[in-house]
Design a protein around this motif. Structure first.
Motif, PDB file in Angstrom:
ATOM      1  N   LEU A 273     -12.783   8.577   2.462  1.00 10.25           N
ATOM      2  CA  LEU A 273     -12.594   7.138   2.660  1.00 10.25           C
ATOM      3  C   LEU A 273     -11.356   6.875   3.523  1.00 10.25           C
ATOM      4  O   LEU A 273     -10.425   7.683   3.535  1.00 10.25           O
ATOM      5  N   THR A 274     -11.352   5.753   4.213  1.00  8.44           N
ATOM      6  CA  THR A 274     -10.205   5.367   5.049  1.00  8.44           C
ATOM      7  C   THR A 274      -9.817   3.939   4.705  1.00  8.44           C
ATOM      8  O   THR A 274     -10.681   3.092   4.488  1.00  8.44           O
ATOM      9  N   MET A 275      -8.500   3.691   4.706  1.00  8.84           N
ATOM     10  CA  MET A 275      -7.983   2.361   4.339  1.00  8.84           C
ATOM     11  C   MET A 275      -7.903   1.445   5.565  1.00  8.84           C
ATOM     12  O   MET A 275      -7.301   1.825   6.572  1.00  8.84           O
ATOM     13  N   LYS A 276      -8.486   0.270   5.461  1.00  7.07           N
ATOM     14  CA  LYS A 276      -8.410  -0.723   6.530  1.00  7.07           C
ATOM     15  C   LYS A 276      -8.149  -2.094   5.918  1.00  7.07           C
ATOM     16  O   LYS A 276      -8.582  -2.358   4.791  1.00  7.07           O
ATOM     17  N   LEU A 277      -7.471  -2.959   6.675  1.00  7.04           N
ATOM     18  CA  LEU A 277      -7.368  -4.351   6.223  1.00  7.04           C
ATOM     19  C   LEU A 277      -8.597  -5.075   6.770  1.00  7.04           C
ATOM     20  O   LEU A 277      -8.721  -5.243   7.980  1.00  7.04           O
ATOM     21  N   LEU A 278      -9.500  -5.443   5.877  1.00  5.22           N
ATOM     22  CA  LEU A 278     -10.743  -6.071   6.345  1.00  5.22           C
ATOM     23  C   LEU A 278     -10.791  -7.553   6.012  1.00  5.22           C
ATOM     24  O   LEU A 278     -10.315  -7.978   4.957  1.00  5.22           O
ATOM     25  N   GLY A 279     -11.395  -8.290   6.919  1.00  6.17           N
ATOM     26  CA  GLY A 279     -11.835  -9.646   6.619  1.00  6.17           C
ATOM     27  C   GLY A 279     -13.315  -9.529   6.292  1.00  6.17           C
ATOM     28  O   GLY A 279     -14.054  -8.847   7.017  1.00  6.17           O
ATOM     29  N   ILE A 280     -13.744 -10.145   5.208  1.00  4.57           N
ATOM     30  CA  ILE A 280     -15.131 -10.002   4.759  1.00  4.57           C
ATOM     31  C   ILE A 280     -15.726 -11.384   4.494  1.00  4.57           C
ATOM     32  O   ILE A 280     -15.152 -12.173   3.736  1.00  4.57           O
ATOM     33  N   GLY A 281     -16.849 -11.652   5.123  1.00  6.27           N
ATOM     34  CA  GLY A 281     -17.559 -12.909   4.873  1.00  6.27           C
ATOM     35  C   GLY A 281     -19.026 -12.599   4.648  1.00  6.27           C
ATOM     36  O   GLY A 281     -19.706 -12.150   5.569  1.00  6.27           O
TER      37      GLY A 281
ATOM     38  N   LEU B  12       0.835  -1.217   0.000  1.00  5.40           N
ATOM     39  CA  LEU B  12       0.000   0.000   0.000  1.00  5.40           C
ATOM     40  C   LEU B  12       0.858   1.251   0.000  1.00  5.40           C
ATOM     41  O   LEU B  12       1.925   1.296   0.611  1.00  5.40           O
ATOM     42  N   SER B  13       0.332   2.264  -0.673  1.00  6.20           N
ATOM     43  CA  SER B  13       1.092   3.514  -0.769  1.00  6.20           C
ATOM     44  C   SER B  13       0.329   4.638  -0.063  1.00  6.20           C
ATOM     45  O   SER B  13      -0.916   4.701  -0.108  1.00  6.20           O
ATOM     46  N   THR B  14       1.066   5.536   0.555  1.00  7.23           N
ATOM     47  CA  THR B  14       0.432   6.655   1.259  1.00  7.23           C
ATOM     48  C   THR B  14      -0.263   7.598   0.263  1.00  7.23           C
ATOM     49  O   THR B  14      -1.163   8.328   0.638  1.00  7.23           O
ATOM     50  N   VAL B  15       0.165   7.544  -1.014  1.00  3.97           N
ATOM     51  CA  VAL B  15      -0.484   8.372  -2.043  1.00  3.97           C
ATOM     52  C   VAL B  15      -1.984   8.044  -2.074  1.00  3.97           C
ATOM     53  O   VAL B  15      -2.840   8.933  -2.103  1.00  3.97           O
ATOM     54  N   ASP B  16      -2.293   6.737  -2.019  1.00  2.00           N
ATOM     55  CA  ASP B  16      -3.699   6.336  -2.081  1.00  2.00           C
ATOM     56  C   ASP B  16      -4.447   6.697  -0.792  1.00  2.00           C
ATOM     57  O   ASP B  16      -5.639   6.967  -0.819  1.00  2.00           O
ATOM     58  N   MET B  17      -3.722   6.702   0.300  1.00  2.00           N
ATOM     59  CA  MET B  17      -4.374   7.092   1.557  1.00  2.00           C
ATOM     60  C   MET B  17      -4.759   8.565   1.524  1.00  2.00           C
ATOM     61  O   MET B  17      -5.796   8.956   2.041  1.00  2.00           O
ATOM     62  N   GLU B  18      -3.905   9.371   0.887  1.00  2.00           N
ATOM     63  CA  GLU B  18      -4.199  10.815   0.759  1.00  2.00           C
ATOM     64  C   GLU B  18      -5.428  11.026  -0.124  1.00  2.00           C
ATOM     65  O   GLU B  18      -6.323  11.794   0.212  1.00  2.00           O
TER      66      GLU B  18
ATOM     67  N   HIS C  71      -8.530  -8.307   2.408  1.00  2.00           N
ATOM     68  CA  HIS C  71      -7.708  -7.404   1.579  1.00  2.00           C
ATOM     69  C   HIS C  71      -7.827  -5.981   2.094  1.00  2.00           C
ATOM     70  O   HIS C  71      -8.788  -5.656   2.809  1.00  2.00           O
ATOM     71  N   PRO C  72      -6.892  -5.112   1.703  1.00  2.00           N
ATOM     72  CA  PRO C  72      -7.048  -3.705   2.066  1.00  2.00           C
ATOM     73  C   PRO C  72      -8.347  -3.193   1.453  1.00  2.00           C
ATOM     74  O   PRO C  72      -8.658  -3.521   0.297  1.00  2.00           O
ATOM     75  N   THR C  73      -9.078  -2.420   2.214  1.00  2.00           N
ATOM     76  CA  THR C  73     -10.413  -2.003   1.772  1.00  2.00           C
ATOM     77  C   THR C  73     -10.633  -0.546   2.165  1.00  2.00           C
ATOM     78  O   THR C  73     -10.276  -0.143   3.289  1.00  2.00           O
ATOM     79  N   LEU C  74     -11.206   0.217   1.259  1.00  2.00           N
ATOM     80  CA  LEU C  74     -11.562   1.596   1.596  1.00  2.00           C
ATOM     81  C   LEU C  74     -12.981   1.608   2.141  1.00  2.00           C
ATOM     82  O   LEU C  74     -13.884   1.045   1.527  1.00  2.00           O
ATOM     83  N   VAL C  75     -13.143   2.224   3.297  1.00  2.00           N
ATOM     84  CA  VAL C  75     -14.476   2.300   3.913  1.00  2.00           C
ATOM     85  C   VAL C  75     -14.796   3.766   4.189  1.00  2.00           C
ATOM     86  O   VAL C  75     -13.880   4.585   4.356  1.00  2.00           O
ATOM     87  N   PRO C  76     -16.088   4.124   4.251  1.00  2.00           N
ATOM     88  CA  PRO C  76     -16.425   5.525   4.522  1.00  2.00           C
ATOM     89  C   PRO C  76     -15.824   5.990   5.852  1.00  2.00           C
ATOM     90  O   PRO C  76     -15.920   5.280   6.857  1.00  2.00           O
ATOM     91  N   THR C  77     -15.197   7.152   5.832  1.00  2.00           N
ATOM     92  CA  THR C  77     -14.497   7.635   7.029  1.00  2.00           C
ATOM     93  C   THR C  77     -15.455   7.799   8.212  1.00  2.00           C
ATOM     94  O   THR C  77     -15.046   7.686   9.358  1.00  2.00           O
ATOM     95  N   GLY C  78     -16.728   8.011   7.933  1.00  2.00           N
ATOM     96  CA  GLY C  78     -17.694   8.176   9.027  1.00  2.00           C
ATOM     97  C   GLY C  78     -18.176   6.868   9.623  1.00  2.00           C
ATOM     98  O   GLY C  78     -18.879   6.863  10.630  1.00  2.00           O
ATOM     99  N   SER C  79     -17.796   5.717   9.042  1.00  2.00           N
ATOM    100  CA  SER C  79     -18.317   4.435   9.546  1.00  2.00           C
ATOM    101  C   SER C  79     -17.580   4.026  10.820  1.00  2.00           C
ATOM    102  O   SER C  79     -16.424   4.399  11.025  1.00  2.00           O
ATOM    103  N   PRO C  80     -18.246   3.256  11.704  1.00  2.00           N
ATOM    104  CA  PRO C  80     -17.588   2.859  12.955  1.00  2.00           C
ATOM    105  C   PRO C  80     -16.252   2.158  12.717  1.00  2.00           C
ATOM    106  O   PRO C  80     -15.281   2.400  13.431  1.00  2.00           O
ATOM    107  N   ILE C  81     -16.172   1.315  11.698  1.00  2.00           N
ATOM    108  CA  ILE C  81     -14.938   0.557  11.437  1.00  2.00           C
ATOM    109  C   ILE C  81     -13.769   1.506  11.130  1.00  2.00           C
ATOM    110  O   ILE C  81     -12.631   1.257  11.534  1.00  2.00           O
ATOM    111  N   ALA C  82     -14.062   2.596  10.420  1.00  4.14           N
ATOM    112  CA  ALA C  82     -12.991   3.530  10.042  1.00  4.14           C
ATOM    113  C   ALA C  82     -12.388   4.219  11.262  1.00  4.14           C
ATOM    114  O   ALA C  82     -11.246   4.671  11.237  1.00  4.14           O
ATOM    115  N   GLN C  83     -13.171   4.297  12.339  1.00  7.36           N
ATOM    116  CA  GLN C  83     -12.693   5.002  13.548  1.00  7.36           C
ATOM    117  C   GLN C  83     -11.764   4.125  14.390  1.00  7.36           C
ATOM    118  O   GLN C  83     -11.185   4.588  15.361  1.00  7.36           O
TER     119      GLN C  83
END
Ligand code: HSE
Length: 435
Positions: free
Chosen positions: A244-252, A231-237, A264-276
């Motif tokens: 959006l915020t980058m998190k490593l998520l497990g998804i089932g 992952l690159s910080t460019v994409d985080m910016e 996999h690394p996943t972008l989630v809405p910054t306002g979502s509980p997981i992003a916090q």
């Protein structure tokens, strides 16, 4: 009344936490169980190192058989990790009708079926709350608290080490390798961090949860697993600008007659509980058809939080012993004979929203060429962001898509990457909206 005797195999970080809790909270544990719970033996290859905790004389041993052969020990706690000899010790304990507690996620993800089958056949309890999410009571939530529900989705941060690194990369705009080195020095990452940063640890935990939530065994090889090291910080910016915020998520997810299981690394809405969720914390977002959304949040690792889950299991199994019941709650949540193999969707067939960062020559007609390829593959664009203006030079062009099929996106990317106006392979990240 006779005490319930416990034997501990593995006196490491979590084992030490277990000893502490059993000592410090002995009175309250006795009140909850109805009998005292006593640690009568601890087996470890190293019985010399001072763990900063006093144990009664004579209970330390280097021989596991001192626990397995002792008819008075009713509960065996396995905290050595790894496949062997942990599996052998657990199966031997079950054979001898001793209840088992383990935190061993790698073993359960790879050989869980063998252990669960032995548990069912012998009618012996196996507790493994500590295998997922450290101190978070996720296993019990799936097997008991949410048992009324048809689970539709499990999504979350299941690995504290990678979340710690991603949080720092996001906040400090510094590269993965730099933060990893610091995390190792600070004790947040192992000397060999590959299980954590390559997503394997999260995949082990996802395999266990999917098994319980949907009543189907899952093989590790069926879980698409991608880590955070590229992952690159460019994409985080860019993600930040896009909310959006980058998190490593497990998804089932249960999708009609099949299951999506991926890490996999996943972008989630910054306002979502997981992003916090920052640092070494874990959070698991569950969706059930009756309950709706449930988010469980807490320390996913560490001596006392993980030991809290282990001792919770000891208490549960001790209560069963006091009441002379076993396997009241099946370890697989579903009754053994009611489980069905549900196919795991190949990654090519999953659907997600996508973030694509193309490095393009800043010239007219670029966007139309790229959007033309995406359109030809049935991929709909939801927004586009270009930063900077450097006529004729390379600039990043970020495209967000609506929900699309992975295979179509991969095919489109092959075509896009072959365009002469593209200077380096396009970065692909998946996005999830959190219901
Ligand atoms: N290594 C794990 C993590 C903790 O970083 O979350 C134990 O499961």
């Amino acid at each position: 009344m006779r005490a319930i005797q416990v034997g501990l195999i593995g006196f490491g970080t979590v084992g030490t936490g277990v000893v502490k809790i059993l000592q410090q909270n002995a009175e309250i544990i006795e009140k909850r169980v109805g009998r005292s719970v006593v640690l009568s033996r601890i087996a470890d290859l190293d019985v010399k190192t001072d763990r900063g905790i006093k144990v009664p004389d004579g209970i330390l041993t280097t021989k596991v058989d001192d626990i397995l052969d002792d008819p008075d020990i009713e509960i065996v706690v396995e905290l050595i990790g790894g496949h062997e000899p942990a599996k052998r010790f657990i199966l031997q304990a079950i054979e001898r009708k001793k209840s088992v507690v383990t935190a061993n996620k790698a073993l359960l993800a790879d050989h869980g079926e063998e252990i669960f089958e032995a548990s069912f056949k012998s009618n012996v309890d196996v507790g493994f709350e500590a295998s997922v999410g450290g101190g978070i009571p996720i296993i019990r939530s799936l097997t008991e608290g949410l048992a009324a529900n048809r689970m539709t989705s499990i999504m979350g941060i299941m690995n504290g080490t990678s979340n710690y690194i991603l949080t720092r990369m996001t906040n400090e705009h510094r590269d993965f390798s730099e933060i990893l080195q610091e995390a190792k020095r600070e004790g947040y990452a192992e000397a060999d961090p590959s299980l954590d940063v390559d997503g394997i640890d999260a995949a082990h935990k996802l395999a266990i949860m999917v098994n319980l939530a949907y009543g189907t065994p899952v093989r590790m090889s069926e879980i698409f697993t991608e880590g955070i090291s590229k992952l690159s910080t460019v994409d985080m910016e860019f993600a930040k600008e896009l909310g959006l915020t980058m998190k490593l998520l497990g998804i089932g997810k249960l999708r009609e007659q099949s299951i999506e299981a991926r890490v996999h690394p996943t972008l989630v809405p910054t306002g979502s509980p997981i992003a916090q969720v920052g640092g070494v914390y874990n959070a698991i977002h569950l969706v059930g058809d009756a309950v709706g959304d449930v988010v469980l949040y807490g320390k996913g690792a560490g001596s006392l939080p993980t030991a809290s889950a282990v001792v919770g299991d000891i208490i549960d199994l001790a209560r069963n012993r006091v009441n002379q019941v076993s396997c009241r709650v099946p370890p697989t949540s579903f009754q053994w004979e009611q489980r069905q193999a549900i196919p795991i969707k190949p990654m090519a067939n999953i659907e997600s929203m996508y973030y694509l960062r193309c490095m393009v020559k800043d010239q007219p007609n670029v966007l139309s060429k790229i959007s033309g390829i995406l359109g030809a593959h049935g991929i709909s664009i939801s927004s586009v962001l270009q930063k900077g203006r450097k006529a004729g030079q390379t600039v990043p062009l970020v495209i967000l898509t609506h929900r699309s099929q992975e295979a179509a996106v991969q095919l489109a990317l092959q075509e896009i990457n072959a365009l002469p106006l593209i200077s380096e392979p396009t970065t692909l990240l998946r996005m999830e909206e959190m219901e």
